[in-house]
Motif scaffolding. Structure first.
Motif, PDB file in Angstrom:
ATOM      1  N   GLY B 204       0.809  -1.214   0.000  1.00  0.00           N
ATOM      2  CA  GLY B 204       0.000   0.000   0.000  1.00  0.00           C
ATOM      3  C   GLY B 204       0.838   1.257   0.000  1.00  0.00           C
ATOM      4  N   ARG B 205       0.178   2.315   0.386  1.00  0.00           N
ATOM      5  CA  ARG B 205       0.788   3.635   0.327  1.00  0.00           C
ATOM      6  C   ARG B 205       1.992   3.744   1.257  1.00  0.00           C
ATOM      7  N   GLY B 206       2.079   2.852   2.241  1.00  0.00           N
ATOM      8  CA  GLY B 206       3.229   2.839   3.136  1.00  0.00           C
ATOM      9  C   GLY B 206       4.555   2.649   2.414  1.00  0.00           C
ATOM     10  N   LEU B 207       4.507   2.205   1.180  1.00  0.00           N
ATOM     11  CA  LEU B 207       5.753   1.978   0.422  1.00  0.00           C
ATOM     12  C   LEU B 207       6.323   3.242  -0.186  1.00  0.00           C
ATOM     13  N   LYS B 208       5.581   4.331  -0.067  1.00  0.00           N
ATOM     14  CA  LYS B 208       6.066   5.678  -0.430  1.00  0.00           C
ATOM     15  C   LYS B 208       6.137   5.980  -1.924  1.00  0.00           C
ATOM     16  N   GLY B 209       6.488   5.032  -2.756  1.00  0.00           N
ATOM     17  CA  GLY B 209       6.581   5.362  -4.184  1.00  0.00           C
ATOM     18  C   GLY B 209       6.818   4.135  -5.019  1.00  0.00           C
ATOM     19  N   CYS B 229      -2.145  -4.563  -4.912  1.00  0.00           N
ATOM     20  CA  CYS B 229      -1.935  -3.293  -4.224  1.00  0.00           C
ATOM     21  C   CYS B 229      -3.265  -2.723  -3.729  1.00  0.00           C
ATOM     22  N   SER B 230      -3.166  -1.718  -2.868  1.00  0.00           N
ATOM     23  CA  SER B 230      -4.371  -1.032  -2.394  1.00  0.00           C
ATOM     24  C   SER B 230      -4.819  -0.039  -3.461  1.00  0.00           C
ATOM     25  N   LYS B 231      -6.009   0.491  -3.261  1.00  0.00           N
ATOM     26  CA  LYS B 231      -6.594   1.372  -4.272  1.00  0.00           C
ATOM     27  C   LYS B 231      -5.795   2.653  -4.493  1.00  0.00           C
ATOM     28  N   PRO B 232      -5.392   3.377  -3.418  1.00  0.00           N
ATOM     29  CA  PRO B 232      -4.653   4.616  -3.703  1.00  0.00           C
ATOM     30  C   PRO B 232      -3.406   4.363  -4.549  1.00  0.00           C
ATOM     31  N   HIS B 244      -5.175  -3.703  -8.370  1.00  0.00           N
ATOM     32  CA  HIS B 244      -5.998  -3.130  -7.293  1.00  0.00           C
ATOM     33  C   HIS B 244      -6.978  -4.177  -6.731  1.00  0.00           C
ATOM     34  N   VAL B 245      -6.867  -4.413  -5.439  1.00  0.00           N
ATOM     35  CA  VAL B 245      -7.783  -5.360  -4.806  1.00  0.00           C
ATOM     36  C   VAL B 245      -8.620  -4.648  -3.759  1.00  0.00           C
ATOM     37  N   GLY B 246      -9.778  -5.223  -3.461  1.00  0.00           N
ATOM     38  CA  GLY B 246     -10.667  -4.632  -2.468  1.00  0.00           C
ATOM     39  C   GLY B 246     -12.081  -4.578  -2.993  1.00  0.00           C
ATOM     40  N   GLN B 247     -12.892  -3.846  -2.278  1.00  0.00           N
ATOM     41  CA  GLN B 247     -14.306  -3.764  -2.623  1.00  0.00           C
ATOM     42  C   GLN B 247     -14.528  -3.323  -4.057  1.00  0.00           C
ATOM     43  N   THR B 248     -13.791  -2.299  -4.495  1.00  0.00           N
ATOM     44  CA  THR B 248     -13.986  -1.824  -5.859  1.00  0.00           C
ATOM     45  C   THR B 248     -12.963  -2.426  -6.821  1.00  0.00           C
ATOM     46  N   GLY B 249     -12.077  -3.263  -6.311  1.00  0.00           N
ATOM     47  CA  GLY B 249     -11.083  -3.891  -7.183  1.00  0.00           C
ATOM     48  C   GLY B 249     -11.346  -5.375  -7.286  1.00  0.00           C
ATOM     49  N   ILE B 262      -0.179  -1.424   4.307  1.00  0.00           N
ATOM     50  CA  ILE B 262      -1.593  -1.206   3.998  1.00  0.00           C
ATOM     51  C   ILE B 262      -2.318  -1.036   5.327  1.00  0.00           C
ATOM     52  N   SER B 263      -3.123   0.024   5.455  1.00  0.00           N
ATOM     53  CA  SER B 263      -3.708   0.311   6.760  1.00  0.00           C
ATOM     54  C   SER B 263      -4.809  -0.680   7.135  1.00  0.00           C
ATOM     55  N   GLY B 264      -5.534  -1.187   6.118  1.00  0.00           N
ATOM     56  CA  GLY B 264      -6.612  -2.131   6.427  1.00  0.00           C
ATOM     57  C   GLY B 264      -7.954  -1.448   6.532  1.00  0.00           C
ATOM     58  N   ILE B 266     -11.784  -0.614   5.743  1.00  0.00           N
ATOM     59  CA  ILE B 266     -12.854  -1.595   5.584  1.00  0.00           C
ATOM     60  C   ILE B 266     -13.086  -1.950   4.109  1.00  0.00           C
ATOM     61  N   GLN B 267     -12.930  -0.964   3.217  1.00  0.00           N
ATOM     62  CA  GLN B 267     -13.156  -1.256   1.794  1.00  0.00           C
ATOM     63  C   GLN B 267     -12.045  -2.133   1.226  1.00  0.00           C
ATOM     64  N   HIS B 268     -10.878  -2.043   1.795  1.00  0.00           N
ATOM     65  CA  HIS B 268      -9.802  -2.931   1.371  1.00  0.00           C
ATOM     66  C   HIS B 268     -10.090  -4.344   1.879  1.00  0.00           C
ATOM     67  N   LEU B 269     -10.401  -4.429   3.185  1.00  0.00           N
ATOM     68  CA  LEU B 269     -10.649  -5.744   3.787  1.00  0.00           C
ATOM     69  C   LEU B 269     -11.827  -6.454   3.123  1.00  0.00           C
ATOM     70  N   ILE B 281       2.313  -6.391   7.740  1.00  0.00           N
ATOM     71  CA  ILE B 281       3.587  -5.770   8.119  1.00  0.00           C
ATOM     72  C   ILE B 281       3.349  -4.265   8.052  1.00  0.00           C
ATOM     73  N   ASN B 282       3.436  -3.604   9.199  1.00  0.00           N
ATOM     74  CA  ASN B 282       3.068  -2.194   9.251  1.00  0.00           C
ATOM     75  C   ASN B 282       3.781  -1.549  10.439  1.00  0.00           C
ATOM     76  N   THR B 283       4.221  -0.307  10.261  1.00  0.00           N
ATOM     77  CA  THR B 283       4.909   0.400  11.344  1.00  0.00           C
ATOM     78  C   THR B 283       3.969   0.772  12.488  1.00  0.00           C
ATOM     79  N   GLY B 299       6.623  -3.210  12.223  1.00  0.00           N
ATOM     80  CA  GLY B 299       7.975  -2.866  11.807  1.00  0.00           C
ATOM     81  C   GLY B 299       7.977  -2.147  10.479  1.00  0.00           C
ATOM     82  N   ASP B 300       9.131  -1.651  10.137  1.00  0.00           N
ATOM     83  CA  ASP B 300       9.306  -0.875   8.918  1.00  0.00           C
ATOM     84  C   ASP B 300       9.500  -1.822   7.729  1.00  0.00           C
ATOM     85  N   ALA B 301       8.640  -1.680   6.748  1.00  0.00           N
ATOM     86  CA  ALA B 301       8.697  -2.562   5.583  1.00  0.00           C
ATOM     87  C   ALA B 301      10.093  -2.557   4.937  1.00  0.00           C
ATOM     88  N   PHE B 302      10.713  -1.397   4.958  1.00  0.00           N
ATOM     89  CA  PHE B 302      12.002  -1.296   4.267  1.00  0.00           C
ATOM     90  C   PHE B 302      13.098  -2.083   4.984  1.00  0.00           C
TER      91      PHE B 302
END
Ligand SMILES: Cc1cc2nc3c(=O)[nH]c(=O)nc-3n(C[C@H](O)[C@H](O)[C@H](O)COP(=O)(O)OP(=O)(O)OC[C@H]3O[C@@H](n4cnc5c(N)ncnc54)[C@H](O)[C@@H]3O)c2cc1C
Ligand SMILES: Nc1ncnc2c1ncn2[C@@H]1O[C@H](COP(=O)(O)O)[C@@H](O)[C@H]1O
Lengths: 248, 319
Positions: B204-209, B229-232, B244-249, B262-264, B266-269, B281-283, B299-302
């Motif tokens: 998800g967006r936690g990967l920065k780029g 990946c997440s929608k954003p 893109h996975v999730g409710q709309t993916g 990925i924060s998790g 509800i639309q993703h879950l 895996i999330n900080t 923890g930090d994904a990186f």
């Protein structure tokens, strides 16, 4: 071009899902209802056909009076007319039968539905309408263009996409991609005012014996707490995934 | 009377979900005291079906059927069902099965249940357990028609061995007009797809780029997984929309789903929670994904992901 957009009236995803009457009925208490997201993408695409190609757009729902605010919202977004077939949506087949009648009586060229509804996740209504009316059908539609009597449609397939052409009348099961999220429209004041003047026709249902029935609902058992593994001990994670979860 | 299972293949080879469909068909056949007939379209080798309880194979081979067409395939399965006097047809939950089954349902006047999880709870009345409300509830669903169609959820019933010997019959159905012409197909070859994968590695967006996705692909490679990946992330154009996975993916029903940064929401879950085992895996220990996951690393994904790749490589080398 006459377009019919099938609108399913569903609880917002963030709603709490509860049941009443000994777990036989969905509890609508405190639930906010919305236009099914897959249908909203299709409705937005139909606005493009209206504005660029002069299409006339009708929205339709099979349901009780409680769905009228959802239809009014679709009118406020820009649909020209709305139809409500006055009967509860009992099962996919009976909804499809009601809608097939509307399709046949109205002589629509393009019928836009969603790939599935958020509530019962049936994913069967658009294909059933196609089967009942013997129209062309493309599911999982992520792009739609119409030129004269022919449509060009892209559908999502496993691992990619496929572009096809088909003559109208055509039914599609749409999803995100048919328009992007950023293209979705929020009704403005003018739209909401105009929606009040637009026709919302209530039709009597035809008699149909449903093929299926919902007997009872259950909620999944509460999930156990997450097992946390220290980032300094990833071997443990691998061992858990291998020995306990048996997924690697 | 036999149970008819539609066995999907891709370039002549069975899809893994097809074997689950066969296994499921066998369970119903046992309940009903009958046998399983499989219908295959342009599959090369069918003997593998004997491992999963199939007693008869109706083999359709016709070059004009190489490309999937829902209307034509539905008509072929209808003809097979009518020829066999079938009361239950079983299909998968693949994009193609979900495309053809409603058409088949009209052709056969058959009630249809999607997202079916288990062998029928009872056969008279005929009741199956399915998911509804994007996996937030189960529904006991009764089918009242004489002929029934069941769409089995991926990875729910599982693939079960049942040795049989199968007779093979060449089947030449009539082929209707399709009305649909394929103009082009754009498909990544030799990549594991989200629909087929046992394991999905998602970020998800936690990967920065987008430049940081190398490690996600490496992790997926080690595990033989598909990437998602997440929608954003797809909205920002960091990754293709097809991920893109999730409710709309895309829906994900893998055995293992690994969510990184990925924060998790509800639309993703909503789109991934039918996966069996979830790892996060999330900080941020407060990220909602930790409530949905089975295993978690704060923890930090990186830092975590590169280490996990090395450790998995070592683990795989010892397997
Ligand atoms: C109608 C609707 C439909 C939607 N449909 C979908 C859908 O289908 N799919 C979907 O995914 N979303 C969907 N969304 C969006 C959803 O609500 C969330 O906004 C989205 O899922 C958030 O994506 P994310 O987790 O990648 O980003 P964020 O919410 O920004 O989360 C990023 C996470 O990364 C973590 N992080 C940051 N740095 C690191 C690091 N170095 N290492 C590890 N972790 C780190 C953060 O703690 C955070 O938890 C939808 C929303 C709406 C309103
Ligand atoms: N009650 C209904 N009224 C109008 N359209 C519906 C209704 N139910 C389903 N649909 C349409 O059919 C699509 C698929 O729904 P379903 O088969 O219920 O998953 C929806 O996205 C709608 O476009």
């Amino acid at each position: 071009m006459k377009i019919l957009v099938c609108i399913s009236h569903v609880p917002d995803t963030t709603s709490k899902i509860n049941f009443t009457d000994d777990n036989t009925k969905f509890d609508t208490n405190g639930v906010q209802f919305i236009i099914n997201p897959n249908d909203e993408f299709g409705l937005t695409r139909s606005m493009w056909f209206k504005e660029k190609q002069g299409a006339h757009v009708t929205v339709v729902n099979v349901g009780g009076t409680e769905t009228e605010p959802t239809l009014r919202k679709a009118l406020a977004i820009g649909a020209d007319a709305a139809i409500r077939v006055n009967t509860p949506a009992i099962d996919g087949f009976s909804v499809a039968k009601q809608l097939a009648k509307v399709v046949q009586d109205g002589g629509y060229d393009l019928i836009i539905a969603g790939r599935e509804s958020l509530d019962y996740n049936g994913g069967m209504v658009p294909g059933m309408i196609a089967g009942l009316t013997n129209s062309n059908f493309v599911n999982n539609c992520i792009s739609l263009e119409v030129d004269g009597n022919t449509a060009k449609v892209t559908r999502e397939i496993d691992g990619g996409k496929e572009t096809v052409s088909a003559d109208l009348p055509l039914i599609i099961g749409g999803q995100k991609g048919i328009v992007e999220e950023s293209d979705l429209r929020i009704p403005n004041m003018r739209g909401i005012m105009m929606a009040r003047q637009k026709p919302l026709t209530v039709l009597d249902p035809i008699n149909i014996a449903p093929e299926t029935a919902s007997v009872k609902f259950e909620k999944p058992a509460a999930k156990g707490a997450v097992k946390l593994v220290s980032p300094d001990n990833l071997d443990e994670l691998i061992s858990l995934l291998h020995n306990e979860a048996k997924v690697i | 009377m036999s149970v008819l299972v539609y066995i999907e293949s891709e370039q002549g080879r069975f899809k893994k979900t097809a074997l689950e469909v066969a296994s499921y068909g066998k369970a119903i056949a046992d309940q009903l005291g009958t046998t399983v007939t499989a219908i295959t379209i342009n599959a090369m080798e069918t003997s593998e079906l004997e491992t999963y309880g199939v007693s008869k194979v109706l083999k359709v081979n016709n070059d004009s059927l190489d490309a999937f067409n829902a209307k034509i395939y539905a008509s072929i399965i209808q003809q097979a069902a009518e020829k066999e006097g079938t009361k239950v047809v079983v299909v998968s939950s693949s994009v193609n099965s979900k495309y053809l089954a409603p058409l088949l349902s009209i052709n056969l006047n058959a009630g249809y249940a999607t997202n079916v999880l288990e062998a029928p709870v009872s056969t008279s009345p005929f009741i199956v357990k399915r998911t509804a409300f994007t996996n937030k509830a189960y529904e006991m669903f009764q089918i009242n028609t004489d002929v029934k169609i069941l769409g089995v959820s991926k990875n729910s019933f599982g693939i079960k061995e049942n040795k049989t010997t199968a007779s093979i019959e060449d089947f030449t159905p009539s082929i209707p007009e399709s009305g649909i012409h394929i103009e082009s197909v754009d498909k990544a070859s030799n990549k594991v797809t989200i629909a087929d994968a046992d394991i999905v590695v998602s970020a998800g967006r936690g990967l920065k780029g987008p430049e940081n996705w190398g490690m996600i692909e490496d992790l997926a490679d080690v595990l033989g997984a598909a990437t998602a990946c997440s929608k954003p992330v797809s909205d920002l154009g960091w990754r293709p929309h097809s991920e893109h996975v999730g409710q709309t993916g895309k829906p994900v029903a893998s055995n293992l789903y690994i969510a990184i940064g990925i924060s998790g929401a509800i639309q993703h879950l909503a789109g991934i929670n039918s996966s069996k085992v979830k790892v996060v895996i999330n900080t941020d220990q407060e990220a909602p994904f930790f409530k949905a996951a089975d295993y978690g690393v704060v923890g930090d994904a990186f830092v975590v992901v590169p280490q996990l790749i090395e450790k998995l490589k070592a683990f795989k080398a010892h397997q």
